[in-house]
Motif scaffolding. Structure first.
Motif, PDB file in Angstrom:
ATOM      1  N   GLN A 146       0.934  -1.342   0.004  1.00  0.00           N
ATOM      2  CA  GLN A 146      -0.076  -0.246   0.090  1.00  0.00           C
ATOM      3  C   GLN A 146       0.863   1.254   0.168  1.00  0.00           C
ATOM      4  O   GLN A 146       2.249   1.150   0.018  1.00  0.00           O
ATOM      5  CB  GLN A 146      -0.951   0.070   1.250  1.00  0.00           C
ATOM      6  CG  GLN A 146      -1.686  -1.367   1.129  1.00  0.00           C
ATOM      7  CD  GLN A 146      -2.686  -1.479   0.240  1.00  0.00           C
ATOM      8  OE1 GLN A 146      -3.455  -0.664  -0.517  1.00  0.00           O
ATOM      9  NE2 GLN A 146      -2.752  -2.665  -0.337  1.00  0.00           N
ATOM     10  N   THR A 147       0.258   2.374   0.065  1.00  0.00           N
ATOM     11  CA  THR A 147       1.020   3.783  -0.063  1.00  0.00           C
ATOM     12  C   THR A 147       2.137   3.889   1.061  1.00  0.00           C
ATOM     13  O   THR A 147       1.714   3.580   2.318  1.00  0.00           O
ATOM     14  CB  THR A 147       0.114   5.008   0.197  1.00  0.00           C
ATOM     15  OG1 THR A 147      -1.028   4.775  -0.732  1.00  0.00           O
ATOM     16  CG2 THR A 147       0.831   6.145  -0.041  1.00  0.00           C
ATOM     17  N   GLY A 148       3.210   3.906   0.591  1.00  0.00           N
ATOM     18  CA  GLY A 148       4.655   3.926   1.606  1.00  0.00           C
ATOM     19  C   GLY A 148       5.040   2.735   1.949  1.00  0.00           C
ATOM     20  O   GLY A 148       6.072   2.602   2.628  1.00  0.00           O
ATOM     21  N   ASP A 149       4.500   1.714   1.617  1.00  0.00           N
ATOM     22  CA  ASP A 149       5.177   0.351   1.883  1.00  0.00           C
ATOM     23  C   ASP A 149       6.465   0.028   0.971  1.00  0.00           C
ATOM     24  O   ASP A 149       6.431   0.633  -0.289  1.00  0.00           O
ATOM     25  CB  ASP A 149       4.169  -0.719   1.553  1.00  0.00           C
ATOM     26  CG  ASP A 149       3.215  -0.740   2.655  1.00  0.00           C
ATOM     27  OD1 ASP A 149       3.191  -0.366   3.584  1.00  0.00           O
ATOM     28  OD2 ASP A 149       2.185  -1.533   2.463  1.00  0.00           O
ATOM     29  N   PRO A 150       7.273  -0.762   1.397  1.00  0.00           N
ATOM     30  CA  PRO A 150       8.587  -1.027   0.655  1.00  0.00           C
ATOM     31  C   PRO A 150       7.862  -1.992  -0.623  1.00  0.00           C
ATOM     32  O   PRO A 150       7.141  -2.862  -0.512  1.00  0.00           O
ATOM     33  CB  PRO A 150       9.398  -1.852   1.208  1.00  0.00           C
ATOM     34  CG  PRO A 150       8.615  -2.154   2.527  1.00  0.00           C
ATOM     35  CD  PRO A 150       7.572  -1.110   2.799  1.00  0.00           C
ATOM     36  N   CYS A 151       8.604  -1.760  -1.569  1.00  0.00           N
ATOM     37  CA  CYS A 151       8.110  -2.734  -2.952  1.00  0.00           C
ATOM     38  C   CYS A 151       9.270  -3.027  -3.582  1.00  0.00           C
ATOM     39  O   CYS A 151      10.641  -2.860  -3.511  1.00  0.00           O
ATOM     40  CB  CYS A 151       7.355  -1.815  -3.601  1.00  0.00           C
ATOM     41  SG  CYS A 151       7.775  -0.317  -4.252  1.00  0.00           S
ATOM     42  N   THR A 152       9.146  -3.948  -4.712  1.00  0.00           N
ATOM     43  CA  THR A 152      10.180  -4.339  -5.433  1.00  0.00           C
ATOM     44  C   THR A 152       9.538  -4.418  -6.969  1.00  0.00           C
ATOM     45  O   THR A 152       8.304  -4.585  -7.205  1.00  0.00           O
ATOM     46  CB  THR A 152      10.715  -5.802  -5.461  1.00  0.00           C
ATOM     47  OG1 THR A 152       9.633  -6.873  -5.193  1.00  0.00           O
ATOM     48  CG2 THR A 152      11.495  -5.913  -3.979  1.00  0.00           C
ATOM     49  N   VAL A 153      10.515  -4.279  -8.031  1.00  0.00           N
ATOM     50  CA  VAL A 153      10.066  -4.352  -9.385  1.00  0.00           C
ATOM     51  C   VAL A 153      10.577  -5.602  -9.949  1.00  0.00           C
ATOM     52  O   VAL A 153      11.675  -6.181  -9.524  1.00  0.00           O
ATOM     53  CB  VAL A 153      10.497  -3.133 -10.114  1.00  0.00           C
ATOM     54  CG1 VAL A 153       9.987  -1.893  -9.594  1.00  0.00           C
ATOM     55  CG2 VAL A 153      12.265  -2.886  -9.969  1.00  0.00           C
ATOM     56  N   GLU A 154      10.122  -6.077 -10.902  1.00  0.00           N
ATOM     57  CA  GLU A 154      10.520  -7.136 -11.818  1.00  0.00           C
ATOM     58  C   GLU A 154      11.341  -6.506 -13.025  1.00  0.00           C
ATOM     59  O   GLU A 154      10.331  -5.853 -13.937  1.00  0.00           O
ATOM     60  CB  GLU A 154       9.207  -8.008 -12.344  1.00  0.00           C
ATOM     61  CG  GLU A 154       9.649  -9.355 -12.938  1.00  0.00           C
ATOM     62  CD  GLU A 154       8.560 -10.247 -13.177  1.00  0.00           C
ATOM     63  OE1 GLU A 154       8.366 -10.550 -14.567  1.00  0.00           O
ATOM     64  OE2 GLU A 154       7.839 -10.601 -12.199  1.00  0.00           O
ATOM     65  N   GLY A 155      12.458  -6.901 -13.092  1.00  0.00           N
ATOM     66  CA  GLY A 155      12.943  -6.488 -14.307  1.00  0.00           C
ATOM     67  C   GLY A 155      13.763  -5.178 -14.239  1.00  0.00           C
ATOM     68  O   GLY A 155      14.831  -5.118 -13.877  1.00  0.00           O
ATOM     69  N   SER A 156      13.036  -4.203 -14.310  1.00  0.00           N
ATOM     70  CA  SER A 156      13.623  -2.916 -14.031  1.00  0.00           C
ATOM     71  C   SER A 156      12.457  -2.029 -13.454  1.00  0.00           C
ATOM     72  O   SER A 156      11.162  -2.247 -13.538  1.00  0.00           O
ATOM     73  CB  SER A 156      14.170  -2.322 -15.349  1.00  0.00           C
ATOM     74  OG  SER A 156      13.170  -2.019 -16.260  1.00  0.00           O
ATOM     75  N   GLY A 157      12.793  -0.624 -13.269  1.00  0.00           N
ATOM     76  CA  GLY A 157      11.701   0.262 -12.807  1.00  0.00           C
ATOM     77  C   GLY A 157      10.658   0.792 -13.694  1.00  0.00           C
ATOM     78  O   GLY A 157       9.744   1.343 -13.566  1.00  0.00           O
ATOM     79  N   VAL A 158      11.041   0.447 -15.171  1.00  0.00           N
ATOM     80  CA  VAL A 158      10.097   0.873 -16.073  1.00  0.00           C
ATOM     81  C   VAL A 158       9.259  -0.432 -16.832  1.00  0.00           C
ATOM     82  O   VAL A 158       8.732  -0.299 -17.785  1.00  0.00           O
ATOM     83  CB  VAL A 158      10.739   1.612 -17.222  1.00  0.00           C
ATOM     84  CG1 VAL A 158      11.291   3.100 -16.729  1.00  0.00           C
ATOM     85  CG2 VAL A 158      11.796   0.732 -17.878  1.00  0.00           C
ATOM     86  N   SER A 159       9.398  -1.473 -16.136  1.00  0.00           N
ATOM     87  CA  SER A 159       8.946  -2.837 -16.655  1.00  0.00           C
ATOM     88  C   SER A 159       7.321  -2.792 -16.575  1.00  0.00           C
ATOM     89  O   SER A 159       6.523  -3.500 -17.271  1.00  0.00           O
ATOM     90  CB  SER A 159       9.379  -4.036 -15.912  1.00  0.00           C
ATOM     91  OG  SER A 159       9.037  -3.947 -14.595  1.00  0.00           O
ATOM     92  N   GLY A 160       6.616  -2.000 -15.378  1.00  0.00           N
ATOM     93  CA  GLY A 160       5.500  -2.040 -15.188  1.00  0.00           C
ATOM     94  C   GLY A 160       4.702  -3.284 -14.437  1.00  0.00           C
ATOM     95  O   GLY A 160       3.707  -3.250 -14.126  1.00  0.00           O
ATOM     96  N   ILE A 161       5.916  -4.111 -13.867  1.00  0.00           N
ATOM     97  CA  ILE A 161       5.368  -5.034 -12.886  1.00  0.00           C
ATOM     98  C   ILE A 161       6.157  -4.743 -11.439  1.00  0.00           C
ATOM     99  O   ILE A 161       7.502  -4.937 -11.571  1.00  0.00           O
ATOM    100  CB  ILE A 161       6.039  -6.499 -13.590  1.00  0.00           C
ATOM    101  CG1 ILE A 161       5.447  -6.519 -14.778  1.00  0.00           C
ATOM    102  CG2 ILE A 161       5.556  -7.698 -12.831  1.00  0.00           C
ATOM    103  CD1 ILE A 161       5.917  -7.905 -15.711  1.00  0.00           C
TER     104      ILE A 161
END
Length: 327
Positions: A146-161
């Motif tokens: 949710q808002t402010g939670d840590p997160c990870t991306v798949e592939g790169s920051g512009v992958s959309g996943i």
């Protein structure tokens, strides 16, 4: 109110996200302008301006041109069309670039989140250039952030996943670890954008692809977290927002810039004609903000020029100026 042109993206037209000196993604802003005030409901008056162009006002300060906003876009200007941002490492970052007139593929609507159940509408780079120009439906992960939670991306920051919930995206991701923070999308509509997160303002950039609630800030204090930049909101010139620093090894005073977030903290991408030290052939030049009540400018014959016309400055921004040559 005086409009100042943002030569690059954010102040110019779009946000550009690359890797800064600290290794974190940086961003310059260019977004599609909207004529609506997008301040949040918290009453902090932190909206951003619309997109701007490279034209100068009659007083010689950078001017801006306003156009109708596109859904989910960041402010954009008629500035440089070059693919290169000076001093910005685009290897693994995320860039918000000025729209090229056509934009990318938009398979869904980030405002209505019209994807099938279990999916969300997300911005991504469809052409591999580290800028968000397209929209697509991607899977919502289990136990999404949710808002402010840590997160990870798949592939790169512009992958959309990423691991954020519907109506959020993983922002300010580290190019090495893929870790970032979940940031909420604006609510409402392109014509009436809003932010439900206190202390933030809606920023619509990249031809409506990015619609983010970003923190509000003070340009004289540069009080953004994590080394982010405090620059004019592309959505509304009455407020300033925190964006990623995409300056890389460049972005110092008088350096050439092409994007709003391509200068170091405390500086902004203004028109090159405002300083003799700037390259007259460059689209933009990094110049500092200054306090009208305690002005200190280093450029030859430079003065602290008021950012807003007398009596037109938003509350709290009355003393904000920038160093440049009187016009």
């Amino acid at each position: 109110m005086k409009k100042f042109s943002l030569v690059s993206s954010l102040l110019c037209t779009a946000l550009v996200f690359g890797c800064g000196d600290d290794g974190k993604p940086g961003a310059t802003g260019a977004t599609n302008p909207t004529t609506n005030n997008t301040t949040n409901n918290s009453g902090d008056g932190t909206d951003s301006e619309t997109s701007t162009g490279n034209a100068s006002d009659t007083d010689g300060t950078p001017g801006t041109t306003t156009t109708a906003s596109s859904p989910g876009t960041t402010p954009t200007t008629d500035g440089p069309t070059s693919d290169t941002t000076a001093g910005t490492d685009t290897t693994d970052g995320s860039f918000i670039m000025p729209p090229d007139g056509g934009g990318g593929t938009k398979e869904c609507d980030p405002w209505t989140q019209d994807c099938p159940p279990g999916e969300k509408c997300m911005p991504y780079s469809g052409d591999g250039d580290n800028s968000w120009e397209s929209l697509k439906c991607t899977p919502v992960m289990e136990n999404p952030g949710q808002t402010g939670d840590p997160c990870t991306v798949e592939g790169s920051g512009v992958s959309g996943i990423d691991s954020c919930d519907v109506g959020h995206m993983c922002w300010n991701t580290d190019p090495d670890t893929g870790e970032g923070t979940c940031v909420r999308f604006c609510s409402g509509s392109p014509d009436a954008p809003n932010c439900d997160v206190p202390g933030t303002a809606c920023t619509i950039v990249n031809d409506g692809v990015l619609i983010l609630c970003l923190p509000s800030c003070d340009p004289l204090l540069q009080n953004c977290p994590g080394g982010d930049l405090c620059i004019p909101n592309p959505q509304n010139s009455d407020s300033f927002i925190c964006v990623l620093d995409a300056s890389g090894e460049e972005g110092q005073e008088f350096d050439v810039c092409e994007y709003a977030n391509a200068c170091d903290p405390g500086l902004y991408c203004f028109n090159s004609e405002l300083a003799t030290e700037c390259d007259p052939n460059a689209a933009g030049c990094c110049l500092p903000f200054c306090d009208l009540m305690a002005a200190e400018c280093t450029g030859a014959n430079a003065e602290c020029l008021a950012l807003y016309e007398e009596g037109m400055a938003p509350p709290g921004l009355e003393n904000v100026g920038f160093c440049g040559l009187p016009q």
